[in-house]
Design an enzyme around this catalytic site. Sequence first.
Site, PDB file in Angstrom:
ATOM      1  N   CYS A   2       0.793  -1.230   0.000  1.00 43.79           N
ATOM      2  CA  CYS A   2       0.000   0.000   0.000  1.00 43.79           C
ATOM      3  C   CYS A   2       0.829   1.286   0.000  1.00 43.79           C
ATOM      4  O   CYS A   2       1.832   1.385   0.685  1.00 43.79           O
ATOM      5  CB  CYS A   2      -0.900   0.024   1.209  1.00 43.79           C
ATOM      6  SG  CYS A   2      -1.952  -1.410   1.342  1.00 43.79           S
ATOM      7  N   ARG A  27       5.497  -0.100  -5.136  1.00 47.17           N
ATOM      8  CA  ARG A  27       5.274  -0.818  -3.881  1.00 47.17           C
ATOM      9  C   ARG A  27       4.345  -2.021  -4.077  1.00 47.17           C
ATOM     10  O   ARG A  27       4.243  -2.868  -3.203  1.00 47.17           O
ATOM     11  CB  ARG A  27       4.672   0.125  -2.836  1.00 47.17           C
ATOM     12  CG  ARG A  27       5.579   1.298  -2.525  1.00 47.17           C
ATOM     13  CD  ARG A  27       4.863   2.340  -1.691  1.00 47.17           C
ATOM     14  NE  ARG A  27       4.581   1.881  -0.354  1.00 47.17           N
ATOM     15  CZ  ARG A  27       5.419   1.915   0.659  1.00 47.17           C
ATOM     16  NH1 ARG A  27       6.628   2.386   0.468  1.00 47.17           N
ATOM     17  NH2 ARG A  27       5.076   1.495   1.851  1.00 47.17           N
ATOM     18  N   TRP A  79      -2.735  -2.878  -1.716  1.00 48.73           N
ATOM     19  CA  TRP A  79      -2.270  -4.228  -2.018  1.00 48.73           C
ATOM     20  C   TRP A  79      -3.085  -5.136  -1.107  1.00 48.73           C
ATOM     21  O   TRP A  79      -2.916  -5.118   0.115  1.00 48.73           O
ATOM     22  CB  TRP A  79      -0.773  -4.326  -1.727  1.00 48.73           C
ATOM     23  CG  TRP A  79      -0.124  -5.584  -2.193  1.00 48.73           C
ATOM     24  CD1 TRP A  79       0.318  -5.854  -3.456  1.00 48.73           C
ATOM     25  CD2 TRP A  79       0.185  -6.731  -1.408  1.00 48.73           C
ATOM     26  NE1 TRP A  79       0.869  -7.110  -3.495  1.00 48.73           N
ATOM     27  CE2 TRP A  79       0.806  -7.671  -2.261  1.00 48.73           C
ATOM     28  CE3 TRP A  79      -0.002  -7.082  -0.071  1.00 48.73           C
ATOM     29  CZ2 TRP A  79       1.239  -8.909  -1.824  1.00 48.73           C
ATOM     30  CZ3 TRP A  79       0.425  -8.317   0.371  1.00 48.73           C
ATOM     31  CH2 TRP A  79       1.047  -9.219  -0.501  1.00 48.73           C
ATOM     32  N   ASN A 105      -2.037   2.052   5.662  1.00 45.98           N
ATOM     33  CA  ASN A 105      -1.063   1.059   5.210  1.00 45.98           C
ATOM     34  C   ASN A 105      -0.683   0.232   6.426  1.00 45.98           C
ATOM     35  O   ASN A 105      -0.290   0.794   7.448  1.00 45.98           O
ATOM     36  CB  ASN A 105       0.169   1.764   4.616  1.00 45.98           C
ATOM     37  CG  ASN A 105       1.282   0.790   4.271  1.00 45.98           C
ATOM     38  OD1 ASN A 105       1.045  -0.399   4.093  1.00 45.98           O
ATOM     39  ND2 ASN A 105       2.496   1.297   4.179  1.00 45.98           N
ATOM     40  N   GLY A 106      -0.835  -1.097   6.324  1.00 42.80           N
ATOM     41  CA  GLY A 106      -0.505  -1.961   7.462  1.00 42.80           C
ATOM     42  C   GLY A 106      -1.596  -2.982   7.667  1.00 42.80           C
ATOM     43  O   GLY A 106      -2.400  -3.229   6.770  1.00 42.80           O
ATOM     44  N   GLU A 477      19.508 -16.777  -5.927  1.00 42.24           N
ATOM     45  CA  GLU A 477      19.049 -15.463  -6.367  1.00 42.24           C
ATOM     46  C   GLU A 477      18.622 -15.499  -7.841  1.00 42.24           C
ATOM     47  O   GLU A 477      17.622 -14.888  -8.224  1.00 42.24           O
ATOM     48  CB  GLU A 477      20.154 -14.418  -6.127  1.00 42.24           C
ATOM     49  CG  GLU A 477      19.846 -13.021  -6.607  1.00 42.24           C
ATOM     50  CD  GLU A 477      18.616 -12.364  -5.967  1.00 42.24           C
ATOM     51  OE1 GLU A 477      18.045 -12.934  -5.022  1.00 42.24           O
ATOM     52  OE2 GLU A 477      18.222 -11.293  -6.454  1.00 42.24           O
ATOM     53  N   LYS A 481      14.886 -14.505  -9.013  1.00 41.93           N
ATOM     54  CA  LYS A 481      14.678 -13.416  -9.977  1.00 41.93           C
ATOM     55  C   LYS A 481      13.803 -13.888 -11.115  1.00 41.93           C
ATOM     56  O   LYS A 481      12.866 -13.224 -11.515  1.00 41.93           O
ATOM     57  CB  LYS A 481      16.054 -12.981 -10.496  1.00 41.93           C
ATOM     58  CG  LYS A 481      16.242 -11.577 -10.877  1.00 41.93           C
ATOM     59  CD  LYS A 481      16.436 -10.585  -9.743  1.00 41.93           C
ATOM     60  CE  LYS A 481      15.618 -10.768  -8.541  1.00 41.93           C
ATOM     61  NZ  LYS A 481      15.664  -9.949  -7.462  1.00 41.93           N
ATOM     62  N   GLU A 484      10.131 -14.482 -10.036  1.00 45.09           N
ATOM     63  CA  GLU A 484       9.455 -13.223  -9.688  1.00 45.09           C
ATOM     64  C   GLU A 484       8.888 -12.522 -10.926  1.00 45.09           C
ATOM     65  O   GLU A 484       7.772 -12.026 -10.904  1.00 45.09           O
ATOM     66  CB  GLU A 484      10.448 -12.247  -9.038  1.00 45.09           C
ATOM     67  CG  GLU A 484      10.688 -12.464  -7.572  1.00 45.09           C
ATOM     68  CD  GLU A 484      11.704 -11.471  -7.009  1.00 45.09           C
ATOM     69  OE1 GLU A 484      11.455 -10.928  -5.938  1.00 45.09           O
ATOM     70  OE2 GLU A 484      12.756 -11.227  -7.647  1.00 45.09           O
ATOM     71  N   HIS A 500      19.746 -36.564  -5.502  1.00 47.48           N
ATOM     72  CA  HIS A 500      18.887 -36.957  -4.385  1.00 47.48           C
ATOM     73  C   HIS A 500      17.432 -36.574  -4.640  1.00 47.48           C
ATOM     74  O   HIS A 500      16.700 -36.256  -3.693  1.00 47.48           O
ATOM     75  CB  HIS A 500      19.401 -36.334  -3.080  1.00 47.48           C
ATOM     76  CG  HIS A 500      20.782 -36.797  -2.736  1.00 47.48           C
ATOM     77  ND1 HIS A 500      21.033 -38.064  -2.273  1.00 47.48           N
ATOM     78  CD2 HIS A 500      21.974 -36.182  -2.844  1.00 47.48           C
ATOM     79  CE1 HIS A 500      22.345 -38.199  -2.080  1.00 47.48           C
ATOM     80  NE2 HIS A 500      22.936 -37.064  -2.432  1.00 47.48           N
ATOM     81  N   LYS A 594       7.101  -4.381  -3.445  1.00 45.92           N
ATOM     82  CA  LYS A 594       8.507  -3.992  -3.256  1.00 45.92           C
ATOM     83  C   LYS A 594       8.896  -4.102  -1.790  1.00 45.92           C
ATOM     84  O   LYS A 594       9.971  -4.553  -1.451  1.00 45.92           O
ATOM     85  CB  LYS A 594       8.687  -2.548  -3.738  1.00 45.92           C
ATOM     86  CG  LYS A 594      10.098  -2.006  -3.581  1.00 45.92           C
ATOM     87  CD  LYS A 594      10.965  -2.523  -4.689  1.00 45.92           C
ATOM     88  CE  LYS A 594      12.421  -2.183  -4.500  1.00 45.92           C
ATOM     89  NZ  LYS A 594      13.250  -3.186  -5.197  1.00 45.92           N
TER      90      LYS A 594
HETATM   91  C1  G6P Z   1      10.182  -8.194  -1.324  1.00 45.84           C
HETATM   92  C2  G6P Z   1      10.899  -7.658  -2.560  1.00 45.84           C
HETATM   93  C3  G6P Z   1      12.265  -8.330  -2.692  1.00 45.84           C
HETATM   94  C4  G6P Z   1      13.081  -8.113  -1.435  1.00 45.84           C
HETATM   95  C5  G6P Z   1      12.323  -8.581  -0.184  1.00 45.84           C
HETATM   96  C6  G6P Z   1      13.008  -8.105   1.078  1.00 45.84           C
HETATM   97  O1  G6P Z   1       9.882  -9.536  -1.507  1.00 45.84           O
HETATM   98  O2  G6P Z   1      10.125  -7.891  -3.698  1.00 45.84           O
HETATM   99  O3  G6P Z   1      12.956  -7.794  -3.814  1.00 45.84           O
HETATM  100  O4  G6P Z   1      14.280  -8.827  -1.532  1.00 45.84           O
HETATM  101  O5  G6P Z   1      11.000  -8.031  -0.164  1.00 45.84           O
HETATM  102  O6  G6P Z   1      12.912  -6.706   1.111  1.00 45.84           O
HETATM  103  P1  G6P Z   1      13.925  -5.758   1.852  1.00 45.84           P
HETATM  104  O7  G6P Z   1      13.386  -4.368   1.603  1.00 45.84           O
HETATM  105  O8  G6P Z   1      13.878  -6.145   3.306  1.00 45.84           O
HETATM  106  O9  G6P Z   1      15.265  -5.976   1.256  1.00 45.84           O
END
Ligand code: G6P
Length: 599
Positions: A2, A27, A79, A105-106, A477, A481, A484, A500, A594
């Site tokens: 949000c 966000r 969101w 927001n929250g 990672e 990526k 996502e 395994h 985000k």
């Molecule tokens: C969300 C974002 C990721 C990020 C993660 C942790 O999932 O989409 O890209 O790595 O949060 O966020 P932070 O702000 O704590 O790095």
Amino acid sequence: MCGIIGYIGNEDAVPIIVEGLKKLEYRGYDSAGVAVLNDGRFDVIKKKGRLAALEVEIQNTAQNATPIHGHLGIGHTRWATHGEPSNENAHPHLGNQEKIAVVHNGIIENYHTLRARLQSKGIVFQSETDSEVIPQLAEYYYEAENNLFDTVIKVASRLEGSYALGFMCVDTPDTIIAIKKDNPLIIGVSEHGNFIASDIPAVLKHTNQVYYLNDNELAVLTKEGITFYDTDKERIHKEIETITWSMESAEKGGYEHFMLKEIMEQPMILKNTLAKTLSQPPVDITRFNRIIITACGSAYNAGVVARYVFEKLCRTPVEVELASEFRYKDAIIDEKSLVILVSQSGETADTIAAMREAKAAGASTLAIVNVVGSTIAKECDYCFFTAAGPEIAVATTKAFSAQLLVLYSLAIRFAAQLNKISPAEEKSLRAELEALPDKVNALFAHTEEIQKYAASCIGYKSIFFIGRNIDYAIALEGSLKLKEISYIHSEAYAGGELKHGTIALIEENTLVVAISTCKRLEAKIMSNVEQVASRGANILSIGARHATASAVIPLPETHELFTPSLSVVVLQLFSYYVAANKGLDIDKPRNLAKSVTVE
Ligand code: G6P
């Protein structure tokens, strides 16, 4: 998650709010809304979907000769957490009497109880959200208080959970009130009016002068000024801060997506972050006998890479824990433990909770954070800032690379303090770090090759990433990526684990991305590659050349421990171009946010 913006001033609030919401799109959201106060009543427009849909609705009202406008208003990108994305569930929410409007927001954890209590008094709810209890409760208390300021304090005292809130009331058309707990809120001061917002980009077009609101602080905004209070109604003094980065640095700069722009910025970000490591706060590692790294998402993956680096250089055992697990596991830590928190936003709910758990257990907390003024940056014992600048694409790239660099630098520093490396080794490791930005730049020569190869990969149902040792850490990672932004199922495996179980999934038309930078383990990963190739898998090789690979992206030479900084760039570009070729909304992938400010 949000996004909030509120404006009170001389200009028309509606376009300012809509434009501000666009800067908060990163966000993550699935509906949006705006409310303005005009002529003693609220005009509210809320729309499921993207902001473009809200804009159309705003234009429609203008064409129907009932344009919404006003000099104070609040807007929100939602969101969904409680209740599906819909017009009704979108914010702002109003109470039944349409006297008080709120953006939130929250998460309000006790909303069931509050809602039931209000319903028993005949109050009818319009949405399924947890947030709606806030304006309903506010109107209920307002009857007795007859004063928005006292009402906000009383409402906040009844809320359990997390919130950043903006309030307007029809009886006070010259005031917006904001309060926050465990969710970010900034206050912007401009020549034509004042703002509340979830993040700086929302207000940067109008001002670079901001206050960061702390938990349980209230801001009372009029168009002339802002006053701050604590929840005991005492006036408090806050220092105004000047934002030094420009709107331009938060714009796309000619790239099709923020993600590509942010990938390409990495050489500069690495240089800036390295320069910043020179002014890191002093930490005496000899005080500690344990290091625990905790974080979420990509930041967690940075921690997994860092474990190899710290253990190799410092010869100290390091644990890496997902913050969402750490916070509930009753970790065995004490004042001899150093808990390292890694977070781009500094606002991730689980990472904040992990930090507070660590502090309560007497451990020292060291945070690696990108956003200055964020909760983690303010509450940790030692803060190391990455210099990634504003990161807009939801899937992190440049902030991740900056986190790696800070972790490397920290590991070298600790190793020196612990006498595990000689001054000459320290110097040589630092020289390797300094050479990384140019090496990342050199890698961009392969962009077209990666782009072409990625275009041929959009049909895969599953993609596996394999590596050994630190290559396995960065495979995590690469896999994250890809899933996502491309929505292709993917998993990362340590090469040695394949036999395994996972090898059962390898068949014709499976893609295996093999990362192979550790010279001493090259033969091992080579044999894993042969095992999957002989079962029909296609191979993309990053680093070493494998005879069976259909494509190879070589990497510049660097110290084995620092290779993730290079391989990750290839992995980022690969994911980006797979998603781009699928025509997906790369900067705002479905269902993702985000900054995950709720649990
Ligand atoms: C969300 C974002 C990721 C990020 C993660 C942790 O999932 O989409 O890209 O790595 O949060 O966020 P932070 O702000 O704590 O790095």
